[in-house]
Write an enzyme that holds these catalytic residues in place. Structure first.
Site, PDB file in Angstrom:
ATOM      1  N   HIS A 164      -4.864  -3.355   7.198  1.00 33.03           N
ATOM      2  CA  HIS A 164      -4.318  -3.267   5.506  1.00 33.03           C
ATOM      3  C   HIS A 164      -5.654  -4.043   4.494  1.00 33.03           C
ATOM      4  O   HIS A 164      -5.968  -5.095   4.368  1.00 33.03           O
ATOM      5  CB  HIS A 164      -3.425  -5.266   4.833  1.00 33.03           C
ATOM      6  CG  HIS A 164      -3.458  -5.099   3.655  1.00 33.03           C
ATOM      7  ND1 HIS A 164      -2.736  -4.240   2.736  1.00 33.03           N
ATOM      8  CD2 HIS A 164      -3.611  -6.310   3.001  1.00 33.03           C
ATOM      9  CE1 HIS A 164      -2.826  -4.897   1.293  1.00 33.03           C
ATOM     10  NE2 HIS A 164      -3.180  -6.222   1.391  1.00 33.03           N
ATOM     11  N   ASP A 180       0.537  -1.189  -0.505  1.00 35.37           N
ATOM     12  CA  ASP A 180      -0.097  -0.176  -0.378  1.00 35.37           C
ATOM     13  C   ASP A 180       0.816   1.257   0.172  1.00 35.37           C
ATOM     14  O   ASP A 180       0.218   2.074  -0.509  1.00 35.37           O
ATOM     15  CB  ASP A 180      -0.845   0.122   1.247  1.00 35.37           C
ATOM     16  CG  ASP A 180      -2.408  -1.575   1.677  1.00 35.37           C
ATOM     17  OD1 ASP A 180      -2.308  -1.987   0.011  1.00 35.37           O
ATOM     18  OD2 ASP A 180      -1.370  -1.773   2.123  1.00 35.37           O
TER      19      ASP A 180
END
Length: 333
Positions: free
Chosen positions: A186, A158
């Site tokens: 996440h 990410d």
């Protein structure tokens, strides 16, 4: 140098296929560090693992001393220096998030217990398999003799996605962007934060908000793009991110091993105990960290505005709910 023992679970899967070559050729632990690779997967795919072992042998890599394919935890977790837990039950169609949590609670409880029993107490454990944060928390709780700080989960993908979106927008390279932050889970509630990020424009370091001059994009489409990037890759490729996930794992583990560059921080899911950002204790939450001597520390003292606070609380709330669900399964398991 003595070889280090590196475990990759889910070793017959597509992320591992992209990952193993990079590890074995020295991209992660350095060009001087010999290693033994241990590959764990489930019994039905052992013949696939045999093929991967052949390929690793055929790469003729000087650092790779041995490859051990196995379906047994007592073999896989023995004397490990580092465990990269990629294997998890993937979400199938019609599965609720809580079904996924239940299936994975079992796997990560068992692997945590195996780490506790067989691995070195100094082992570094990186959880990739989703839901990564909660799987990591379960593994850590199931390995009480290994310090909680030794467990981390992957939010580097990410982090890399956020960096590259900023770089693309400004027409610079990803290397010119630093100190983006992924806060929280996440999952699609994660908060990609560029309030403290800097970009190198023509040799001068500028804040990202100042460089881009488009607050509505930074607070809107940018965040959504990073949050939903995994789903976008699946939609386009009909398979989940593997190459980019493997690269992020390499980045994450290399930073644990060698430390973060001066003046830079990275995002990593770690135990929230003792953080100064008001995130509840005993969650596996992604924070900005710096790493030195294989030990991470929170980046302290970053001012948090109201926009950020709201987003950080939202992802913490999801993690608390996941944790409650997982703990219920664990106590009944």
């Amino acid at each position: 140098a003595e070889p280090i023992r590196v475990l990759v679970t889910g070793a017959a899967g597509q992320i591992a296929y992209s990952l193993l070559y990079s590890i074995a050729k020295g991209d992660v632990f350095g060009k001087e560090q010999p290693l033994v690779l241990v590959l764990l997967d489930i019994t039905p795919v052992m013949t696939v693992l045999d093929g991967i072992v052949m390929e690793l042998q055929d790469c003729a890599l000087p650092l790779l001393r041995e490859v051990i394919p196995t379906d047994k935890e007592e073999v896989a977790f023995k004397d490990l220096d580092i465990a990269i837990l990629v294997g998890s039950m993937p979400r199938k169609e019609g599965m609720e998030r809580k079904d996924l949590l239940q299936a994975n609670a079992k796997i990560f409880k068992s692997q945590g217990a195996a780490l506790d029993k067989y691995a070195k107490k100094t082992v570094k454990v990186v959880v990739v398999g989703n839901p990564a944060n909660t799987n990591c928390l379960i593994a850590s709780k199931s390995a009480p003799s290994i310090p909680k700080e030794n467990f981390s989960c992957l939010t580097r993908l990410d982090h890399n996605r956020a960096k590259s979106q900023i770089a693309l927008k400004l027409g610079v390279t990803a290397n010119d962007v630093k100190n983006v932050i992924i806060w929280g889970n996440h999952s699609s509630t994660q908060y990609p934060d560029v309030t403290h990020a800097k970009v190198n424009l023509k040799g001068k370091e500028v804040g990202v908000y100042e460089a881009i001059k488009d607050d509505s994009w930074l607070k809107g489409d940018f965040i959504l793009t990073v949050q939903q990037r995994g789903a976008a890759v699946i939609k386009a490729r009909k398979l989940s991110s593997a190459m980019s996930a493997a690269k992020a794992i390499c980045d994450h583990v290399r930073d644990i091993w060698f430390g973060t560059p001066a003046g830079e921080f990275v995002s990593m899911g770690v135990i929230s105990d003792g953080n100064s950002y008001g995130v509840p204790e005993d969650l596996l939450y992604s924070f900005p960290v710096v790493i030195k001597d294989k030990t991470w520390k929170f980046v302290e003292g970053l001012p948090i505005n109201d926009f950020s606070r709201e987003k950080m609380n939202l992802t913490a709330k999801e993690l608390m709910e996941e944790k409650e669900t997982a703990v219920q399964f664990l106590s009944s398991a």
